[in-house]
Motif scaffolding. Structure first.
Motif, short mmCIF file in Angstrom:
data_model
loop_
_atom_site.label_atom_id
_atom_site.label_comp_id
_atom_site.label_asym_id
_atom_site.label_seq_id
_atom_site.Cartn_x
_atom_site.Cartn_y
_atom_site.Cartn_z
N TYR A 1 -25.46 54.78 13.28
CA TYR A 1 -25.54 55.02 11.84
C TYR A 1 -25.65 56.52 11.54
O TYR A 1 -24.99 57.03 10.62
CB TYR A 1 -26.73 54.26 11.26
N LYS B 1 -24.52 63.07 10.51
CA LYS B 1 -25.80 63.78 10.46
C LYS B 1 -26.24 64.31 11.82
O LYS B 1 -27.36 64.77 11.97
CB LYS B 1 -26.89 62.86 9.89
N THR C 1 -29.51 67.64 20.33
CA THR C 1 -28.98 67.30 19.01
C THR C 1 -29.89 67.83 17.90
O THR C 1 -31.09 67.94 18.06
CB THR C 1 -28.86 65.78 18.79
N VAL C 2 -29.26 68.13 16.79
CA VAL C 2 -29.95 68.26 15.51
C VAL C 2 -29.57 67.00 14.74
O VAL C 2 -28.37 66.75 14.55
CB VAL C 2 -29.49 69.52 14.77
N VAL C 3 -30.55 66.20 14.37
CA VAL C 3 -30.26 64.97 13.63
C VAL C 3 -30.92 65.09 12.26
O VAL C 3 -32.14 65.02 12.13
CB VAL C 3 -30.79 63.73 14.37
N PHE C 4 -30.10 65.30 11.24
CA PHE C 4 -30.66 65.48 9.90
C PHE C 4 -31.15 64.15 9.33
O PHE C 4 -30.68 63.08 9.73
CB PHE C 4 -29.63 66.13 8.96
N ASN C 5 -32.07 64.24 8.40
CA ASN C 5 -32.68 63.04 7.81
C ASN C 5 -31.75 62.31 6.86
O ASN C 5 -31.12 62.92 6.04
CB ASN C 5 -33.91 63.46 7.00
N TYR D 1 -26.51 66.53 -1.22
CA TYR D 1 -27.35 66.53 -0.02
C TYR D 1 -27.23 67.89 0.61
O TYR D 1 -26.13 68.42 0.77
CB TYR D 1 -26.89 65.47 0.97
N LEU D 2 -28.38 68.48 0.96
CA LEU D 2 -28.33 69.73 1.70
C LEU D 2 -29.51 69.73 2.66
O LEU D 2 -30.65 69.50 2.27
CB LEU D 2 -28.41 70.92 0.75
N ASP D 3 -29.23 69.96 3.91
CA ASP D 3 -30.32 70.15 4.86
C ASP D 3 -29.87 71.24 5.82
O ASP D 3 -28.70 71.36 6.14
CB ASP D 3 -30.62 68.85 5.61
N ILE E 1 -29.72 61.19 20.90
CA ILE E 1 -29.63 61.03 19.44
C ILE E 1 -30.88 60.33 18.91
O ILE E 1 -31.46 60.73 17.91
CB ILE E 1 -28.38 60.21 19.05
#
Lengths: 289, 289, 289, 289
Positions: free
Chosen positions: D271, D277, D285-289, D38-40, D238
């Motif tokens: 979650y 994430k 916030t940065v909330v990755f997928n 996983y990379l984002d 969030i």
């Protein structure tokens, strides 16, 4: 229940539309001192069908509760060719839950039940697997195991029906029950078996809808709660909802996202049913607010 | 365009996934002094495909714009079996609009075009009816009338294609164009013909989806924008959206509600295409943010 | 208009709730041979207010159109302390558009107008800038330029009001008009000036809501259409909608996403207003389906 | 957990943006045989901050797990002024639940926990009321009762903190906990206390948001999950979600509709937190997928 409630009667009506039905019904209630606390009506002008839901307080109502049906039918229902049903708020409906292996819908329903969100009795859970027995035990609800295969299906369904009848079950909720009920079974509970299908019907009816949705590359997935009829995934739709997805969502992620949709959509449909706000006509529903 | 823009190059890539692709590409740009202003990547771990979109400023980039493709292919693209395309922000794409009688999508696109929302040229509108010529004139865009029937379809499509080629059209948008394009036509613009279908595909493919949705009694309707392929309403989906409906919605009301969905969904899909943010692989899209 | 229409009357009512209002009104129409084609009612049981919208065909109605108001008031409206209004489908409302520099809402409204989506007349566009005059010309609508500054505001508003009155304007739509109307101006059109605010009110009232939304890091942005009152962004809300955003969205991207929300929400509010489906009571709206 | 998992490491990074960071990090992993699953990444070009989340398999990774942090910091983190954290998939986070009287969020979380949806340990529930003890018992989780009033608040919070520390609690979830935590308490768990607020923040912060929403006459209600900071309802958001409402919805109905929003939004936020994430920077916030 969370809120105190007065004793009320609820009348659900559909009939051929003509002038004055609404006035006739409301007059009947007003003259007999029925304090209306909810009234909603809809006219399908294309099909020329009148639909109505009215709820009124029984306190001070001039007609005794057990006579209302008779009086209404004689004075209004029959003359106007009405298809009508009456319910009383003090009669708590009895529901049976059918489950297989997935617990999310079951948990959601039992949590609402335990928390008193719904005015319902749930005397039993029926399953074709033992998997969820511990959940039933956690919530102190009888769990009945009916393993089903091609050979024993008719026999097991007969046993299930017997159990439902003995326990005066009013309606059945399939909370991700992964077995198709026979037409015979369904006939015993017309518009009284509520299913949740894990797709936005009519897209992806049948098995493995999340796999199919992934394969098709849709950007939105959904869930659909409907009354079960003899045709698979084709019964009257009560509630649907959707959520966005994208290329980053694997099938596993769709399944995970879908669980939340499924449980909320099913519970909303059950709640509408419990409130007697759903009418069915020609395989479509009228769902009052 | 509403905002000032720098000259940039955009690289779209997909290829078999393996370790180090991302590092290889970013190193190539960094070493040659390309200032990356956008990078997004996705790995489909099931199919083992790597997808990437990267955009960088050409100012100070060591490789001349017209040589970037060659260098990239030699050094990286070919060795890594990449399927890649390069675009330059100073090349404005040219789009042809196909319409029939309904104006809402056409108006929406022309309003955005006129307002400068999109970086695109729209040199022509093609239609199988004269109905919308006045709209084209209102926005000073050439309108070409190609009436189509069974007998003349091949001939008219050939004439349309000739016109598109002569005008260096890059892609085609079917803004509620009520004619099925032949497979031959579509082959000329692979993943370059964008359609709007007035349902939540794959539900209600084909004709009269609002009638079908009403008949089925769905509680949500949708619209789907997709690239056109040889199979009707089955091409890669770019964008979808939905809106709630209920028993009070007649077919006419569904059509009215649907118009707003259709125009927004189509325009969002066109915008993503214009931004070079859509990749197609095996009839599915990757749509970067 | 896209669809053929019969001549109808529309009655909007709100009054203190008591038994029998609904029956009284429907009887009045039935007895006088008014064929009801739409009826919706709502009782706010907390505030004890009854709301109703009823529409019936004038053909065969026993009371002449110009006498209906008088008869209704004498027989029902006054006795029941009703606040009521009557409208006729053959009276097309006249709307004035106020704009500043941003064209997206203006284009959306003019497209609907030109396409015949709405039953309305738009005789004029008023602006405090010359920017959008070309759009007005494109749609052949009179454009009036009223530059506004602190010194001339009262005077210019008086001139605008004079123009509105001379042209029998029924209501005003502020299509991203970036000037606060004075209390005096608004008093001339109570619940008849519709604004679009580019946030999910009451969040981010006032200036630069997208900047504020970005700063706060919300995950959803919205738009709100409301009637203008003397208090800024605090009037009765007619319609709202939202769309998702995330950390990848810069302020510029929020503004772009927001444009689509704004135009659709404003147009939906105007449409509800045109259909006479909005009632206002105590700074809240009842919006019938 | 429902799915089998490999041992992985997760690196969360934010730092001043400059050329080559992404390439540097991915090279480090590739060279040491870390298979990235996983990379984002995200670059905030306005603030010039680089954000990244990368997850790779520990099998075959050349650096021992307990040395990765040291190596990474020496070789990359420190030189690039990174703010970084490393997590390992085999370390199951420990969460404490704070509740008051409302059970819906508690049930939802415990159902997921029991069903194995989440990779978490929940060793305890803390409450300022005895009301939900039976729910805790149903799920066999320790329930600690800390009644709170003005006089004992500091003392009780100290006791709670002691209990949390003794049990190695990593983060706290306020599942409709109706007590404001002191600044001192929150300082012990920076960006590690997750709250659910029953409105679409920043609208209707503070007490009784459904009452306020009803009073304002909004057409959409929402729920917001955020990290708790010293300022009430003002911490980094969030997740948010909304649902439609209308004039028919009483406050009681809004509260009922809101319950479903609250539980889903809170669980989605938890979650995301569990998946590592969520990154926080400057109260966003940065909330990755």
């Amino acid at each position: 229940m969370l809120n105190e409630k007065k004793d009320t009667a609820i009348l659900l009506i559909h009939c051929p539309d003509k002038q004055g039905i609404l006035a006739t019904v409301t007059e009947f209630l007003n003259k007999n001192k029925g304090n209306i606390i909810y009234l909603d009506q809809h006219v399908d002008r294309q099909e020329k069908i009148f639909y109505m839901r009215v709820e009124w307080e029984l306190e001070n109502f001039a007609i005794p509760a057990d006579k209302i049906g008779e009086y209404f039918d004689t004075l209004i229902g029959s003359p106007l060719q009405m298809n009508w049903k009456i319910y009383f708020s003090n009669e708590v409906p009895r529901m049976a839950l059918f489950v297989s292996k997935m617990p999310h819908c079951l948990f959601d329903i039992l949590a609402r039940y335990t928390a008193g969100e719904w005015d319902v009795e749930i005397p039993m859970i029926i399953s074709n697997h033992e998997t969820l027995r511990p959940v039933a035990e956690r919530f102190d609800i009888d769990f009945h195991y009916f393993p089903i295969n091609k050979e024993n299906k008719a026999e097991q369904e007969a046993a299930e029906l017997k159990l439902l009848k003995e326990n005066n079950i009013d309606f059945v909720v399939l909370a991700r029950y992964m077995q198709i009920l026979s037409e015979d079974f369904v006939k015993n509970y017309p518009n009284k078996v509520i299913n949740i299908h894990h797709s936005f019907l009519p897209a992806f009816a049948g098995a493995k809808p999340y796999h199919a949705a992934h394969e098709r590359g849709v950007k939105i997935i959904g869930a659909t709660s409907h009354y079960v009829t003899s045709e698979l995934d084709a019964g009257p739709i009560i509630e649907q909802d959707v959520t966005r997805c994208s290329h980053v969502d694997t099938i596993q992620k769709l399944i995970r996202k879908g669980r939340d949709l499924e449980k909320i959509v099913l519970s909303q449909a059950v709640y509408k049913h419990l409130q007697r706000k759903v009418l069915v006509y020609r395989n479509r529903t009228v769902v009052f607010n």
